[in-house]
Design a protein around this motif. Structure first.
Motif, PDB file in Angstrom:
ATOM      1  N   ALA A 261       0.513   4.132  -2.760  1.00 26.14           N
ATOM      2  CA  ALA A 261       0.306   5.525  -2.340  1.00 26.14           C
ATOM      3  C   ALA A 261       1.385   6.429  -2.916  1.00 26.14           C
ATOM      4  O   ALA A 261       1.084   7.514  -3.418  1.00 26.14           O
ATOM      5  CB  ALA A 261       0.283   5.611  -0.812  1.00 26.14           C
TER       6      ALA A 261
ATOM      7  N   GLU B 279      -0.309   7.238   2.516  1.00 25.34           N
ATOM      8  CA  GLU B 279      -0.880   5.903   2.701  1.00 25.34           C
ATOM      9  C   GLU B 279      -2.193   5.955   3.496  1.00 25.34           C
ATOM     10  O   GLU B 279      -3.120   5.178   3.229  1.00 25.34           O
ATOM     11  CB  GLU B 279       0.140   5.007   3.403  1.00 25.34           C
TER      12      GLU B 279
ATOM     13  N   THR C 251       0.837  -1.201   0.000  1.00 30.94           N
ATOM     14  CA  THR C 251       0.000   0.000   0.000  1.00 30.94           C
ATOM     15  C   THR C 251       0.872   1.251   0.000  1.00 30.94           C
ATOM     16  O   THR C 251       0.501   2.254  -0.593  1.00 30.94           O
ATOM     17  CB  THR C 251      -0.967   0.008   1.199  1.00 30.94           C
ATOM     18  N   ARG C 252       2.021   1.175   0.615  1.00 25.95           N
ATOM     19  CA  ARG C 252       2.936   2.320   0.606  1.00 25.95           C
ATOM     20  C   ARG C 252       3.396   2.616  -0.818  1.00 25.95           C
ATOM     21  O   ARG C 252       3.435   3.759  -1.258  1.00 25.95           O
ATOM     22  CB  ARG C 252       4.141   2.060   1.506  1.00 25.95           C
TER      23      ARG C 252
END
Length: 66
Positions: A31, A38, A27-28
């Motif tokens: 993002a 994030e 997810t980082r």
């Protein structure tokens, strides 16, 4: 959340998933690719699984099977 940011995250997710697959896509990283925090990703989609579901749905909307 505004629609452009939501779409920005979806577009980034599609790029990252296509590059490294679901397991490799953090997810980082998504993002970062989207240019958002994030936390924004989680506030918008709730989870990585929800994000991929939305990315798949948005990617294949309008396609028909022959």
């Amino acid at each position: 959340m505004t629609e452009p940011i939501r779409q920005q995250i979806i577009d980034a997710a599609v790029r990252v998933y296509s590059d490294v697959g679901f397991r490799g896509a953090t997810t980082r990283r998504i993002a970062d690719e989207a240019g958002v925090n994030e936390v924004t990703l989680f506030r918008t989609f709730g989870s990585k699984s929800a994000l991929i579901a939305e990315a798949v749905k948005k990617t294949f909307v309008g396609l028909t099977l022959a």
